[in-house]
Write an enzyme that holds these catalytic residues in place. Structure first.
Site, PDB file in Angstrom:
ATOM      1  N   SER A  24       0.831  -1.196   0.000  1.00 32.05           N
ATOM      2  CA  SER A  24       0.000   0.000   0.000  1.00 32.05           C
ATOM      3  C   SER A  24       0.872   1.255   0.000  1.00 32.05           C
ATOM      4  O   SER A  24       1.974   1.252   0.547  1.00 32.05           O
ATOM      5  CB  SER A  24      -0.891  -0.012   1.246  1.00 32.05           C
ATOM      6  OG  SER A  24      -1.875   0.978   1.175  1.00 32.05           O
ATOM      7  N   PRO A  25       0.402   2.347  -0.610  1.00 37.78           N
ATOM      8  CA  PRO A  25       1.156   3.606  -0.534  1.00 37.78           C
ATOM      9  C   PRO A  25       1.340   4.030   0.924  1.00 37.78           C
ATOM     10  O   PRO A  25       0.363   4.108   1.676  1.00 37.78           O
ATOM     11  CB  PRO A  25       0.271   4.599  -1.289  1.00 37.78           C
ATOM     12  CG  PRO A  25      -0.575   3.752  -2.189  1.00 37.78           C
ATOM     13  CD  PRO A  25      -0.828   2.486  -1.424  1.00 37.78           C
ATOM     14  N   CYS A  27       3.302   6.977   3.151  1.00 38.88           N
ATOM     15  CA  CYS A  27       4.127   8.183   3.195  1.00 38.88           C
ATOM     16  C   CYS A  27       5.326   7.971   4.113  1.00 38.88           C
ATOM     17  O   CYS A  27       5.186   7.463   5.227  1.00 38.88           O
ATOM     18  CB  CYS A  27       3.309   9.374   3.672  1.00 38.88           C
ATOM     19  SG  CYS A  27       2.134   9.977   2.452  1.00 38.88           S
ATOM     20  N   ALA A  59       2.293   8.430  -1.668  1.00 36.26           N
ATOM     21  CA  ALA A  59       1.606   9.473  -2.426  1.00 36.26           C
ATOM     22  C   ALA A  59       2.620  10.420  -3.058  1.00 36.26           C
ATOM     23  O   ALA A  59       3.460  10.997  -2.368  1.00 36.26           O
ATOM     24  CB  ALA A  59       0.673  10.255  -1.502  1.00 36.26           C
ATOM     25  N   GLN A 101       0.931   6.328  -6.621  1.00 36.81           N
ATOM     26  CA  GLN A 101      -0.289   7.009  -6.197  1.00 36.81           C
ATOM     27  C   GLN A 101      -0.120   8.508  -6.416  1.00 36.81           C
ATOM     28  O   GLN A 101       0.859   9.101  -5.958  1.00 36.81           O
ATOM     29  CB  GLN A 101      -0.577   6.733  -4.720  1.00 36.81           C
ATOM     30  CG  GLN A 101      -1.917   7.304  -4.251  1.00 36.81           C
ATOM     31  CD  GLN A 101      -2.113   7.161  -2.758  1.00 36.81           C
ATOM     32  OE1 GLN A 101      -1.419   7.804  -1.979  1.00 36.81           O
ATOM     33  NE2 GLN A 101      -3.056   6.319  -2.348  1.00 36.81           N
ATOM     34  N   TYR A 183      -8.164  14.086   1.927  1.00 37.63           N
ATOM     35  CA  TYR A 183      -7.383  14.890   0.996  1.00 37.63           C
ATOM     36  C   TYR A 183      -8.317  15.451  -0.091  1.00 37.63           C
ATOM     37  O   TYR A 183      -9.531  15.296  -0.012  1.00 37.63           O
ATOM     38  CB  TYR A 183      -6.216  14.068   0.449  1.00 37.63           C
ATOM     39  CG  TYR A 183      -5.304  13.573   1.561  1.00 37.63           C
ATOM     40  CD1 TYR A 183      -4.786  14.470   2.505  1.00 37.63           C
ATOM     41  CD2 TYR A 183      -4.987  12.232   1.696  1.00 37.63           C
ATOM     42  CE1 TYR A 183      -3.983  14.031   3.545  1.00 37.63           C
ATOM     43  CE2 TYR A 183      -4.179  11.777   2.737  1.00 37.63           C
ATOM     44  CZ  TYR A 183      -3.679  12.675   3.654  1.00 37.63           C
ATOM     45  OH  TYR A 183      -2.888  12.247   4.688  1.00 37.63           O
ATOM     46  N   ARG A 231      -8.426   5.214  -4.868  1.00 34.33           N
ATOM     47  CA  ARG A 231      -8.626   4.962  -3.435  1.00 34.33           C
ATOM     48  C   ARG A 231      -9.764   5.842  -2.935  1.00 34.33           C
ATOM     49  O   ARG A 231      -9.772   7.052  -3.172  1.00 34.33           O
ATOM     50  CB  ARG A 231      -7.352   5.238  -2.636  1.00 34.33           C
ATOM     51  CG  ARG A 231      -7.576   5.201  -1.118  1.00 34.33           C
ATOM     52  CD  ARG A 231      -6.288   5.094  -0.339  1.00 34.33           C
ATOM     53  NE  ARG A 231      -5.863   3.695  -0.267  1.00 34.33           N
ATOM     54  CZ  ARG A 231      -4.896   3.250   0.553  1.00 34.33           C
ATOM     55  NH1 ARG A 231      -4.256   4.091   1.345  1.00 34.33           N
ATOM     56  NH2 ARG A 231      -4.564   1.969   0.571  1.00 34.33           N
ATOM     57  N   ARG A 327       1.273  -1.540   7.499  1.00 30.43           N
ATOM     58  CA  ARG A 327       2.076  -1.729   8.712  1.00 30.43           C
ATOM     59  C   ARG A 327       2.737  -3.099   8.762  1.00 30.43           C
ATOM     60  O   ARG A 327       3.876  -3.234   9.225  1.00 30.43           O
ATOM     61  CB  ARG A 327       1.217  -1.489   9.959  1.00 30.43           C
ATOM     62  CG  ARG A 327       0.835  -0.029  10.149  1.00 30.43           C
ATOM     63  CD  ARG A 327      -0.147   0.145  11.304  1.00 30.43           C
ATOM     64  NE  ARG A 327      -0.470   1.550  11.529  1.00 30.43           N
ATOM     65  CZ  ARG A 327      -1.380   2.238  10.874  1.00 30.43           C
ATOM     66  NH1 ARG A 327      -2.078   1.644   9.907  1.00 30.43           N
ATOM     67  NH2 ARG A 327      -1.621   3.498  11.142  1.00 30.43           N
TER      68      ARG A 327
END
Length: 358
Positions: A24-25, A27, A59, A101, A183, A231, A327
């Protein structure tokens, strides 16, 4: 024993991934002026070598003002493109499909990195004025965002298209448009943050317009044979916010365009007053299941998925087409290889690691 579906290849348009495990993206808040560095190389390279089928960058923001923090990754100049091209090549070399992403932080921009508190940065301390559909701060005390004009909305849509073009040139094979977590894309969709009275506000159709126009613009720069994901936050977890029924409706609109291949089903992020009733492994999987069934489009499940048998069950029972891990993969870059052993699947290690066969 047949190979579990989790470890069978999956194709989207012309792109085939070796399994249905997706990085998963995530940051990393480690860029300067939007420029990635060696940290990003080791981070993504390790997870691609660890056996994931698809590896997303974090992202990549489409403008400087669209970054969450001063240390977020960007893709809005040719200078940014060089490191990202290196990342796409590295992920490919390690056997994974490289994804990126594209994002704009909207009213959640100009924030500290998490380990410094994650609070809004005031203008006098080096922050900047965020952009949003309406002049509503993300949290109390934050700088009031600038409510975008229709012309400015068009400019941002153009920025997404420009970043898509650079992503294509850099060698990425999947784009995910970020429309979740409060966002910009999500803040247009949600009635919590969108109080506009023009054609970009009002009912769900109006609030969906920005995202649909972003998708159309990105597709204009993204080859027809390459997949495009979106997403979404499937619920706002707050009264008066988006519901899963709203999200299924949005997903139907996206599916009807013929331009979107998968909905990455997350939740929340638009309101600091959100209340999640219960957190447990797979608590967001029902959203992926509902969107898949209700909109007739592939979905990705995400959220506290840590056990191989759980990930395998989600895919095997058709609750989602892929699982996205965050995670769990921060803690163990080789999670897919370990999962394969647990599930009795023979996988190929990188030749350099054969001496460490699990």
């Amino acid at each position: 024993m047949p190979t579990p579906l989790l470890f069978q290849p999956i194709s989207f348009r012309s792109v085939t991934a070796r399994n249905r495990i997706v990085v998963s993206p995530m940051c990393q808040y480690s860029a300067n002026d939007g420029l990635g560095n060696d940290w990003h190389v080791q981070h993504l390279g390790a997870r691609a070598a660890g056996g994931a089928g698809i590896v997303f960058t974090e992202a990549a923001h489409v403008s400087a003002v669209g970054r969450i923090t001063p240390h977020c990754l960007g893709l809005y100049t040719r200078e940014h493109q060089a490191l990202l091209a290196r990342l796409a090549a590295l992920i490919t070399t390690c056997g994974s499909v490289p994804g990126i992403q594209l994002a704009h932080a909207g009213r959640k921009a100009s924030s500290q990195v998490p380990w410094e508190g994650g609070k809004p940065i005031a203008i006098e301390n080096g922050g900047w004025v965020p952009l949003a559909p309406s002049a509503l701060p993300a949290v109390p005390g934050a700088t009031t965002p600038h409510a975008l004009t229709a012309a400015e909305i068009g400019d941002i849509i153009g920025q997404f298209a420009a970043s898509a073009r650079m992503a294509r040139e850099a060698g990425f094979k999947i784009i995910e448009v970020h429309g979740a977590h409060g966002y910009l894309g999500h803040s247009f969709l949600s009635p919590v943050s969108n109080r506009r009275t023009d054609s970009y506000g009002g009912d769900l159709g109006g609030r969906s317009r920005f995202l649909l126009e972003v998708i159309e613009a990105v597709r204009g720069e993204w080859p027809a044979d390459l997949p495009l994901w979106v997403r979404l936050s499937c619920t706002d977890w707050t009264p008066g916010g988006l519901t899963i029924e709203d999200t299924v409706s949005v997903a139907r609109r996206l599916a009807a365009t013929g331009q979107v291949d998968l909905i990455d089903c997350s939740s929340g992020g638009v309101s600091h007053e959100q209340k999640i009733p219960s957190l447990y492994p797979g608590y967001q999987v029902p959203f992926a299941d509902a969107v898949r069934a209700g909109a007739g489009i592939a979905t990705g499940a995400v959220g506290m998925i840590t056990e191989p048998t759980h990930a395998a069950e989600i895919v095997a029972n058709g609750r989602a087409d892929v699982v996205l891990l965050a995670r769990a993969l921060l803690a163990d870059p080789a999670w897919p290889l370990r999962a394969a052993k647990v599930l009795g699947v023979k996988t190929e290690l990188p030749r350099q690691y054969l001496r460490a066969a699990l």
